[in-house]
Structure formats: C-alpha cells, structure tokens
Motif scaffolding. Structure first.
Motif, PDB file in Angstrom:
ATOM      1  N   UNK A 147       0.800  -1.227   0.000  1.00  0.00           N
ATOM      2  CA  UNK A 147       0.000   0.000   0.000  1.00  0.00           C
ATOM      3  C   UNK A 147       0.832   1.275   0.000  1.00  0.00           C
ATOM      4  N   UNK A 148       2.132   1.186   0.308  1.00  0.00           N
ATOM      5  CA  UNK A 148       2.913   2.425   0.402  1.00  0.00           C
ATOM      6  C   UNK A 148       3.528   2.790  -0.948  1.00  0.00           C
ATOM      7  N   UNK A 149       3.861   4.065  -1.066  1.00  0.00           N
ATOM      8  CA  UNK A 149       4.441   4.564  -2.319  1.00  0.00           C
ATOM      9  C   UNK A 149       5.674   5.403  -2.009  1.00  0.00           C
ATOM     10  N   UNK A 150       6.739   5.124  -2.704  1.00  0.00           N
ATOM     11  CA  UNK A 150       7.973   5.881  -2.504  1.00  0.00           C
ATOM     12  C   UNK A 150       7.748   7.374  -2.685  1.00  0.00           C
ATOM     13  N   UNK A 151       6.871   7.742  -3.602  1.00  0.00           N
ATOM     14  CA  UNK A 151       6.681   9.173  -3.893  1.00  0.00           C
ATOM     15  C   UNK A 151       6.190   9.949  -2.673  1.00  0.00           C
ATOM     16  N   UNK A 152       5.533   9.230  -1.733  1.00  0.00           N
ATOM     17  CA  UNK A 152       5.056   9.909  -0.532  1.00  0.00           C
ATOM     18  C   UNK A 152       6.168  10.099   0.507  1.00  0.00           C
ATOM     19  N   UNK A 153       7.335   9.536   0.234  1.00  0.00           N
ATOM     20  CA  UNK A 153       8.482   9.731   1.116  1.00  0.00           C
ATOM     21  C   UNK A 153       9.533  10.657   0.523  1.00  0.00           C
TER      22      UNK A 153
END
Lengths: 477, 453
Positions: A147-153
């Motif tokens: 569910x996680x996305x690198x772009x949000x980090x």
C-alpha cells in the motif's frame, strides 16, 4: 521491431504472437477473469491520487555540433550533431544546419550521450542528511506493504538530486527499500529541481512494485514473526498474490461501480494491478536460484518481473533471463558485503549482455549515482579483458536504453532519436574515462546544469546558508 | 577422516608451506604458492630477478618519472631503476612496451584480512564484541592470509593495506596493522601501526554519544595511559596506581601512542573537531593521522602546519550529516595545494571488498583538480611515510619489490595490471572471482559440466 532482426517473416511473427496470446488467454487465470467480467480491474478503481504536474522547463533550440555522439542505439557518430527543439530531439546526424536563432554549442573533442537513467535509487527517501528524522525508505513494520508509495516519502530537497544531475542523470526510479517482501510502489522522476515531488514525476511513466528476495526480509522479520527463511519469503509472496487475486475477482464481480460498493484496500489494489500487468515488478534478488524461483512465482500468478535488481549472480543464468525477457540490473563491481552477494564478479554485466539478455547498471547509492558512466566503463573494460568485443556505442545502452526499457519509458527517452524527449548530456571527453565530466545536462531540451556556469547549477534548500558550503556550489560540489 | 585428524593434517601442511615460503637466505629457483582453488603453481623464483624494460616508470621518488625506464627486481627488492639496464642471461625480462609501471598500491583504512563478509558474524573480526577491550583489540590477532578478498584486491594492483578495526561505537576501537597482500603465511609487515579512535558521533547505529562524552573518555583514557606507563611496575600494588576505568591491556596498547612512536588514527569529519584533535595532539606530543576528514580542507592550514596526514574518500561530496556539510570533490586538491599529505582510502564504507577502487578515487581527485603524480603518491608513498613503512612506497633501490605493470593509465577506470609483484614475487592473476567467471563464461559448452569446471 528489435526482436525481429533475425529474418523471420512478419506473418510468421504475427502467427507466433497470436498463438502465444491464445495460449496465455487459456492458461493465465488473470486474463480469463478480465474477459469474463468484460472490464479490467484497472478501469474500475479510483483514478490515481498523485498525478504528475511535471512541465518541461523553458528551453531554447539548441544544436550541439561536431561531437562524438553515442546514440544509445549502438551507433557512434564521429563529428555528429544533435538538434534539440521544443524539448524534443529533432534530429541526430551530421552537418545539420542550425535553425535561425538556435544556440550552437561547439562539441569538438566532446561526447554526447542520452541522459543517464538510474533505475535503482533511494534519493529523496534516504536523503542527505541521512539522519533518523529523514529515514523514509523502508516501511519495515510488516513484511508486505504494497500500500505504500515511494513518492510519498521523497524529499525533493535532497542535495543528492543536484549531485546526480552533475553526473548526467536525467531520470531516476526511486524505490522503497528492501526490508520487505513487498515494499511498495516506486516512482519514476525527472531530475529537475522542484518544490514538490509531483512536479518531478516522469509524465506517463508506469508505476512499478518493489519486491525483495533473500536475506533482507529474513534479517528484519526473522525475530518479529517471520519470514525467517527463504521458504518463508516465498510463501509470503504467494499468500499476498493469492489474496490479491481474490480481491480483484470481488471487484470485477461488483462491476464498474465497484468503487462505490466495495471496501478499498490500497495494498491489494496495487497487487491486483500487478496481476493485470499494469504495474511490473522490480525484484531485488542476488542469487541465481532465487531469481529462478521468482520467475516461477511470477508465472504462477501471471505478473511480470521487469528486472532483477542487484542480481549479483545474473551471469550464472543469462539464458533464463533472456528467455523470460527480464533485465538484470547490476553494479559494476560490488560484492561480498553479505553472503548472497559473495559471488558478485566484475564481468557480470558484460556476461549477461554477451548472452543477449538485457543488462543495466544501477547505483543504489547517492555517491555511485554521480558516476554511472565510470561504472559502465569498468564493466565494459572487464568484458573486454575476458575477450568480448564491446564498443562504447554499445556499452552506453547499459545506462540509457536498457534502464529505459526496464522502466517502460523507452518510447519517450533513453536514446537519441528524433521525437524523443531531449534528455541529453554533453561530456567534456569520452565518458568512459575517470577524468570525464558532464559539462552540460539537458532535460526536455532545457539546460539545467552547466559546469562552466555557476548560475546554472541547482542547489537544495538544505544547503543554503550553511557555513563554508558555497565555494563550488550546488550540483558541482 | 575425522575433524581432529584433518586439523593435524592441516597444521602439518601449513608448517611445510611456511617453511617453503620463508624468505630464504639461499633464494630458490621455484617454489609453490597457493592459488584459489587449491592448485599449486610453480612460480619463477627471484634468484635471478625480473627486469622490466621500456616502461613509463613512475618512481614516486626523487627520480620522478622515467618515460622509457627499466626496473630490476631481485631478492625481493628493487635493485635498480634507470635506463638501459643491462640484461643478464639468467634474468627474466618483461618488455613493458611503454606501459606504466608504479609501486604496488596501498589501501588505507580497510579491514582487509580481518573481514570476509560484513553481515556474517563468523566472517567478520572487525570490531570488539565485548565492552572489555578498546585499544587492546588488535587486528593482528585476526589477519587471515587465506581471505578471498586478498587476491581480489591484489590482481588490481593493491599490494599493501593499513588494516584497522572498524568504527566500534566507542572511542577507542583497537590497534591497526600494516599487511602485505602476498602469499603469506605471515602477511603482517608492522604490528601496532596506530590505534583507532572515533571522536565524531557519525556512522554506526544505535545510541550516539555526544561530543563531550567522547572527549571526556578520550582524555581520561590517555591520561590513565600516561600515569600507568609512568609507574607500570606499580600497577598491581595496592595504592600503586589509581583506580582507573581503563583495562590494563588497553593501557598497554596505548603505550606507543602516548610515547609518540606510533600514530593515533582519529576518525573525525567536522572542521572544528579536526582542529580540536590537532591541538590536543600537538599539546600532548601525539603523532596524529586524521581519518575521514570530510571538512579537512576547511582547516588545511592547521593540518599542514602540524604535519598531520589525512585519509579520505574524496568522492564523498554530500552533506551526509551535520559534521559533513562542507564535503566536496575538491577536498583532496585543496589539501594538497596547502601542503597536507593526502592519503586515499578505497570507497568509504566498503573499503575492504572494494580496495581496488582506490585508483578510481585517485582518478576522480585528478579530475577535480589534483596533480596526477600527487594523486599516485596518495596511494603509495604518502601512506608509507605516514605509517613509517620505510621499505615500501616508491620505486627506488632497496625498497621492497612491490611493482605493478599496467595496461593503461593506472588511475583510469578502464585500466588494470598485467603483472603484480609483491616483495619480488610475481602474483598469480587469479582470484575466486576469476574462477567464477571462468566456470560460467561458456554455458553452451557441454563438457565438463558446470559443477566440474
């Protein structure tokens, strides 16, 4: 078509493709299901939450004249010209007349290549400074975090982006780390200074899913409920995709209004898109046997592995990689820092390439990304020393065309061909020398780094006003 | 054969090999050396020597560079360097055809010999696992001449290493050694080649000490050592020594450092911390070498005035933490211009497996403004001088026969050695990596099958 060079008549190719597709239709559950429901999962889910707002920076019509041009298509043009107009490559050849008002750059004694692409970077998610407050690359709370996305980090103010630009890097894939079996979505960025990550997002680039084999998930979760073994790793991938297949079926049954009636699970949604091959997998694996296992898992569930990353033992199975059309993403000479990297050898890239499989360099490192040309040079030299004929025109593809192919953006960048994005590097000499430096770097035709002009050298917010850090400036530090 | 018998057998085999490989007073024509895979290769001995002719000889010494020079290696040493050296019938002659010849390279601040695989505990002897010892942790106790990393490094021209403990999360991490990368069995050239101290809370994991914590312990330990060495005999007598926090073994190990005989190797990055250490060393007559030195260029004048060498990975140019905001690719060039002795380490954080990257790091320093010859000295002569290894570091008569013939510019990434000599012995051109390459290079070949190659 590249693969049809061997002389197979076109109708033969069409027939083969047809039969293959028919077989696939029958064999792969994913394809069956979508036909029954008469609608693809990708079409019934909410639209993407973080659309790209990238806009090419202002550019001037520019003609680089009289350089040695390595096109990325195995061609070297001596005394070559590259014309960039409206952000695109207009023409590559010799004796191209300068359009009126064009900036003409003297390329004599210099080299031109496509912009360098790093297919494996953690810039922005593990930025500089690398302290605990900025450690955003691994959601190491459970082994499957689709569910996680690198772009949000990504932190766009990571100074690493500027340094990579000075090394000729115009496009990069930012991946989640490899703590997890399924680490989350990657994002493909253009290396432009931006206030937001969305402004960097490569327009039209597909998402990819980061997954990891081997030691890392075992190390992280061995004492925290598992996986503790390689077999535990594999059971973890299979369980996740089995669940995703069921989720996908539920949504397909619900039809085109599914988003209104069904509970949304962001992780399973991503995995379901992987099952529909809308999101390819970028698979961290070192050992040959582990890569072979993952090829089977991909076949079982019908997803596509675009590339094996690190792939220290790719040279042991180039035939398998070629047959399954999977790129190997490798270092020039890293090895031995952990058991599964013990068999890494400097000839890895050359041997994979020699066998006809897709070979790609990567950095996975904020310093290495600045010198991918040197890493390619080392790999090329290692191959030549074992007797392979490798031209620099061919080797340049390891940092341009092949990573573009593995990212699904080869139609847009990765080679110097007319109509493509004008992502271009002018080197002060043969890029495969330790003394070579990127002199000018263009992204979509815009000059975004100029070694000779400190005014055209981006600097991160973080570095402003730090004592004694302004002597050489930003990218060229 | 049971395990005990195997061990006995191994000991016998080892002692025989040791006897054969001892530098004999009567040099032998041939002797056996170990190569990976266990095969024994006869290698021509050094009785009549090797004469390398028509080389571009970078002596790194007073003679500078000889565009068409010869090097005679005999009895383990460099006997002559010059032009048109006479060929004697017994001497093996190598025509270098104008290719570069340099001294063997030295990789500094590595864990070569004490590290097989970072993340495998039984293959990693780099840091103390107990709180018991600090300076007493001695890498010489762990050096393994059969490490697979050694041939990997030496076929790329690395013939020496300053092998130090790793950063250990404490102030004093142990005692270093200088080793050669030859065939052994004893690789240690110099024991007690400096004690490693870490005075910057960077790197490593877990709870970080603050700078005052580190400095307090640093000063206290060295004060203890001075007191202890001043009345060593009285240590065990009641009231003979004050109740010190440090161990006797650590205080013993610090003797050469407080006496100014061997260097204190201090890992620091921030300019202000570097200046502090330089002042402390001057005030206490300690021979200092700075490791890391990301911001060393900012205090280049202090370093030059105090004659303190700096070991750096010059490719580090990012503000990796608040101690390294001034990191720049120009570090080496600026230090060199200020008269500081620059020493290159291989890639920071992976200096042992990637010992071969020292040429690339030197080459990049040149691309960023450093003089080429000075960059070569930074991986040969400078570390030798800093560590007092008199027998190595230049191509001059009387020095050890550590000599490399290259197929191109030694500092360029496409170049590699065509021959490597360590103490006069030509090294095999094989490593575990070349054997893996050769096993898999022809998958189409039917016989012998892969596992039998």
């Amino acid at each position: 078509m590249e693969w049809n060079k061997g002389g197979l008549p076109a109708w033969g190719a069409v027939a083969i493709v047809g039969v293959t597709l028919a077989l696939a239709w029958w064999l792969i559950p994913g394809m069956h299901a979508s036909s029954k429901a008469d609608v693809a999962f990708a079409d019934i889910i909410p639209k993407d939450a973080f659309p790209s707002t990238y806009k090419p920076r202002p550019s001037k019509t520019t003609l680089i004249r009289g350089a040695t041009v390595l096109t990325g298509t195995d061609k070297e043009i001596v005394g070559g010209d590259v014309l960039m107009q409206d952000g695109k490559i207009k023409e590559v050849g010799q004796n191209i007349p300068a359009p009126q008002g064009a900036v003409v750059v003297d390329g004599k004694g210099k080299f031109v290549t496509p912009g360098v692409i790093d297919i494996h970077s953690h810039l922005g998610v593990y930025p500089s400074p690398a302290n605990e407050a900025m450690s955003d690359g691994n959601e190491a709370t459970k082994p499957v975090t689709a569910e996680v996305r690198a772009e949000n980090s990504v932190w766009p103010q990571d100074s690493g982006f500027t340094r990579a630009l000075a090394g000729g890097v115009t496009t990069l894939q930012i991946l989640p780390g490899s703590a997890n079996l399924i680490g989350g979505r990657s994002v493909v960025l253009k290396n432009v200074w931006s206030r937001t990550t969305q402004e960097m997002k490569f327009p039209g680039a597909p998402y990819d899913l980061k997954m990891a084999c081997g030691e890392n998930p075992k190390r992280v979760y061995g004492e925290k409920g598992g996986p503790q073994t390689l077999m535990g790793d594999v059971a973890g991938y299979r369980a996740a995709f089995a669940k995703a297949a069921a989720y996908r079926q539920t949504w397909l049954k619900a039809g085109k209004d599914a988003a209104k009636t069904q509970d949304r699970d962001l992780g399973l949604e991503t995995l379901a898109l992987v099952l529909e091959k809308k999101i390819p997998v970028q698979m961290h694996c070192y050992r040959a046997d582990q890569m072979a296992t993952m090829i089977d898992v991909a076949k079982e569930y019908g997803f596509r592995i675009a590339a094996f990353h690190h792939a220290a033992e790719a040279y042991k199975i180039p035939d398998l990689l070629k047959k399954n059309d999977i790129c190997a993403v490798m270092w020039a000479d890293w090895w031995g820092f952990k058991m599964e990297a013990y068999d890494g050898i400097p000839e890895n890239i050359a041997m994979v390439d020699h066998a006809g499989a897709c070979a790609t360099i990567h950095s996975d490192d904020e310093l290495g990304i600045q010198r991918l040309n040197q890493e390619v040079a080392k790999a090329m030299a290692a191959g030549r020393r074992m007797g392979y004929q490798i031209s620099r025109a061919h080797a340049v593809a390891w940092m341009t065309r092949n990573p573009a192919k593995a990212l699904g953006i080869l139609d847009k960048t990765g080679t110097l061909e007319s109509g493509k994005m004008a992502d271009v590097v002018l080197w002060n000499r043969d890029p495969f020398s330790v003394y070579a430096q990127a002199e000018k770097v263009y992204i979509d035709g815009a000059l975004l780094y100029d070694r000779d002009n400190p005014a055209i050298s981006p600097r991160s917010d973080f570095e402003l006003g730090q004592e004694d850090n302004g002597h050489t400036g930003g990218a060229g530090q | 054969m049971n395990r005990a018998m195997k061990n006995i057998f191994a000991v016998i085999l080892l002692s025989t090999t040791a006897a054969i490989a001892q530098p004999a007073s009567q040099p032998r024509m041939h002797y056996e050396i170990r190569v990976p895979g266990g095969t024994q290769l006869p290698v021509s001995g050094n009785v009549n020597g090797t004469l390398i002719k028509h080389a571009r000889v970078y002596t790194v010494g007073a003679a500078g560079t000889l565009p068409d020079g010869d090097v005679l290696i005999r009895n383990g040493k460099i006997e002559q360097v010059g032009q048109n050296l006479p060929v004697t019938p017994e001497t093996k002659v190598i025509d270098a055809k104008g290719k570069p010849v340099t001294p063997g390279l030295m990789a500094s601040w590595t864990q070569l010999g004490i590290l097989e695989i970072d993340l495998v505990s039984e293959g990693n002897d780099t840091t103390p696992n107990t709180a018991f010892e600090g300076a007493a942790f001695d890498v010489a106790d762990a050096v393994n001449p059969s490490s697979s990393l050694i041939p990997v490094a030496r076929i790329r021209g690395v013939t020496r290493s300053l092998t130090t403990p790793g950063d250990c999360g404490d102030v004093f991490c142990g005692t270093s050694a200088v080793i050669d990368l030859g065939n052994g069995p004893d690789l240690i050239d110099k024991r007690q080649a400096g004690v490693l101290a870490v005075l910057e809370p960077v790197g490593g994991t877990g709870q970080k000490n603050s700078r005052p914590d580190l400095w307090t312990k640093f000063r206290e330990t060295l004060d203890d050592a001075r007191e202890y060495w001043a009345q060593r005999g009285g240590y065990h007598r009641p009231g003979g020594s004050r109740d010190q926090r440090s161990n006797r073994v650590d205080l013993d190990a610090l003797g050469p450092v407080i006496q100014g005989r061997e260097p204190l190797l201090v890992h620091v990055e921030r300019a202000s911390t570097i200046r502090q250490v330089v002042q402390y060393a001057q005030g206490n007559k300690i021979k200092l070498i700075i490791l890391g030195g990301a911001e060393a260029w900012r205090v280049a004048g202090d370093l030059a005035a105090a004659h303190v060498p700096v070991v750096i990975d010059n490719n580090k140019n990012l503000p990796a933490n608040f101690a390294e905001l001034g990191s720049t690719l120009k570090n080496a060039a600026r230090l060199d211009a200020a008269g500081v002795s620059v020493i290159f380490m291989p890639q920071f954080g992976a200096a042992s497996h990637y010992a071969r990257t020292i040429t690339q790091i030197a080459g990049n320093a040149v691309a960023n403004g450093m003089n080429w010859e000075h960059a070569l000295a930074a991986i040969t002569k400078n570390p030798a001088q800093a560590l007092g290894i008199d027998g190595y570091g230049t191509l001059e008569p009387g020095k050890d026969g550590d000599v490399v013939i290259w197929d191109g510019d030694p500092l360029d990434v496409t170049s590699a050695p065509t021959a490597v000599f360590i103490k006069g012995v030509q090294m095999p051109r094989t490593s575990r990596q070349t054997e893996l390459r050769d096993r898999y290079r022809d998958l189409g070949k039917h016989a012998p099958s892969l596992g039998y190659r």
